[in-house]
Design an enzyme around this catalytic site. Structure first.
Site, PDB file in Angstrom:
ATOM      1  CB  CYS A 288      -0.927  -0.122   1.119  1.00 14.39           C
ATOM      2  SG  CYS A 288      -0.017  -0.049   2.769  1.00 14.39           S
ATOM      3  CG  HIS A 315       1.053   1.911   8.107  1.00 12.97           C
ATOM      4  ND1 HIS A 315       0.081   1.094   8.197  1.00 12.97           N
ATOM      5  CD2 HIS A 315       1.244   1.629   6.458  1.00 12.97           C
ATOM      6  CE1 HIS A 315      -0.496   0.271   7.203  1.00 12.97           C
ATOM      7  NE2 HIS A 315       0.262   0.607   6.309  1.00 12.97           N
TER       8      HIS A 315
END
Length: 478
Positions: A288, A315
């Protein structure tokens, strides 16, 4: 404007958006045409989201696009035999109204702008898709594939493969598809066929196959042939492990939703999908974070050149971490994810080089896991070969986000109030927070948000289409 005028204006917009919906639905179901407004899809969207998509136009061109100004373009589109493409009706309308003061020539204008898609032969054969694993990414991929259900849909979700199979498992899996704490309820109907081990979602019949390894699966038993198997378990990351899927009858190709090891190609859709060859049997959709930063890095490098840089990822926590302190093989990840910021490693900066070789050896990276369930940020600190300024680099990236081959990967925000939860459900690989940009001379620091679940899943679908040769036109051509 009086209070009554405000209300009448709102009702007019609402009624116009409602009138658009059946036309938008028919265009997609019957002709495979996905309609957008400045990158925001209008298919299967609530009425209010159609209105919001039109308001966003002001952010890009300085003036709002009224629904009564775009509606004639949707009507004209529905009268053209356009097939298998994505049409940004917002961009077409803005361009037209900048050059015309009446609607007399809209149909001729649309015919000219969309000529490459008119009477286009539909030679694309539907292909079967299997989701091996049904976790966070697997369920979001299912949502994305199901939302495109219809005769024109060329990616047919046929099965999911799971370990287990204990009593009640099927209903629990269906419930997890039906409800999601982060992304909200499923847009439609989900039911189960217990006798045949299947989930039916918006008319899509999804066979549930229970197996402890790929060796136990024969897809042809379920009428599945020449399928793309999307492995989102993360168990296998090399050719030997992922190659087990290719030995399954009915399987043709494999896509990994994680960074791959060895010589497997790591693909960031929008950047290097043309590296996928018809002979590639196993491909990775990278991570991602790699998907979020690579398009932005490419756009910056193409204009300014990158000497070197560092990427720090903030994150959201993932299933790999513990809810409360417990043993974990990795450093620090054993500590409670909802209670701590956790410094950890990320290979995303180095992985960029697999998709963008010109940056090999130029980037370092690290990550901090934080107590949020979704949406992350990459802070990209760069030393450039050419000088720039905040306004200059922001304007460049704004243009790229609207008028380039990366327009479906990079979104651009000028909001001073945006926070992470505002971006849940974003379909872009990354969103540049232009208000946070710092640039002076040869230094630039860019802040890129990304929905590390949904935005990434949209990128995965793009790779799936490319692997199966499903090529769609995007119009107008930027």
């Amino acid at each position: 404007m009086s209070a009554d005028k405000h209300l009448r204006s709102w009702q007019e917009r609402f009624e116009m958006a409602e009138a658009m919906q059946p036309l938008l639905g028919k265009l997609y179901r019957n002709q495979g045409v996905e309609v957008l407004v400045y990158g925001r899809p209008l298919i299967n969207t609530p009425t209010i989201d159609i209105i919001k998509a039109h308001r966003i136009v002001r952010r890009h061109v300085g003036e709002k696009l009224r629904l009564r100004e775009s509606f004639p373009f949707i009507k004209a589109l529905s009268n053209l035999n356009v097939k298998q493409c994505r049409v940004d009706i917002g961009k077409l309308a803005v361009k037209y109204w900048a050059e015309h003061d009446n609607a007399d020539s809209i149909e001729a204008y649309m015919a000219q702008e969309l000529a490459s898609a008119i009477d286009r032969a539909d030679e694309i054969e539907p292909r079967d898709v299997v989701l091996y694993g049904f976790g966070r990414i697997g369920r979001l991929l299912a949502r994305l594939l199901i939302e495109k259900t219809g005769q024109s849909n060329k990616l047919r979700l046929k099965a999911i493969v799971l370990r287990g199979g204990r009593p009640g498992d099927l209903e629990k899996r269906a419930s997890l598809l039906r409800r999601d704490s982060v992304h909200g309820p499923f847009n439609g109907s989900v039911s189960i066929d217990e006798e045949n081990n299947a989930i039916i979602a918006n008319g899509t019949y999804i066979q549930v196959i229970y197996a402890n390894s790929p060796a136990e699966v024969d897809y042809t038993k379920y009428g599945i042939n020449n399928a793309l198997v999307v492995d989102n378990t993360g168990i296998w990351k090399d050719e030997a492990g992922l190659g087990q899927h290719l030995a399954c009858p009915g399987a043709a190709k494999v896509l990994l939703t994680a960074p791959a090891k060895g010589e497997i190609k790591n693909i960031v859709y929008g950047v290097n999908e043309d590296d996928i060859l018809a002979t590639d049997m196993i491909v990775s959709a990278a991570s991602c974070t790699t998907n979020a930063i690579t398009p932005v890095l490419k756009a910056v490098n193409d204009k300014y050149g990158i000497e070197n840089g560092h990427v720090e990822t903030i994150h959201s926590y993932t299933n790999d971490q513990n809810l409360i302190d417990n043993y974990h093989k990795a450093d620090r990840r054993g500590r409670s994810a909802p209670l701590n910021m956790v410094i950890t490693e990320t290979g995303a900066a180095k992985a960029v080089a697999k998709a963008l070789p010109v940056l090999a050896g130029k980037l370092t990276g690290n990550a901090i896991r934080v107590p949020t369930p979704n949406v992350s940020m990459a802070i990209i600190s760069l030393n450039l070969k050419a000088e720039t300024s905040k306004d200059d680099i922001n304007e460049h990236l704004r243009f790229i986000s609207l008028h380039s081959e990366l327009q479906n990967q990079i979104d651009f925000s000028e909001s001073t109030e945006m926070v992470s939860s505002d971006l849940v459900g974003s379909r872009f690989a990354g969103i540049l927070d232009s208000q946070a940009t710092i640039a002076d001379g040869n230094r630039a620091i860019l802040y890129v948000w990304y929905d590390n679940e949904f935005g990434y899943s949209c990128q995965v679908v793009g790779v799936m289409q490319k692997m199966l040769g499903l090529n769609y036109l995007s119009l107008p051509v930027s």
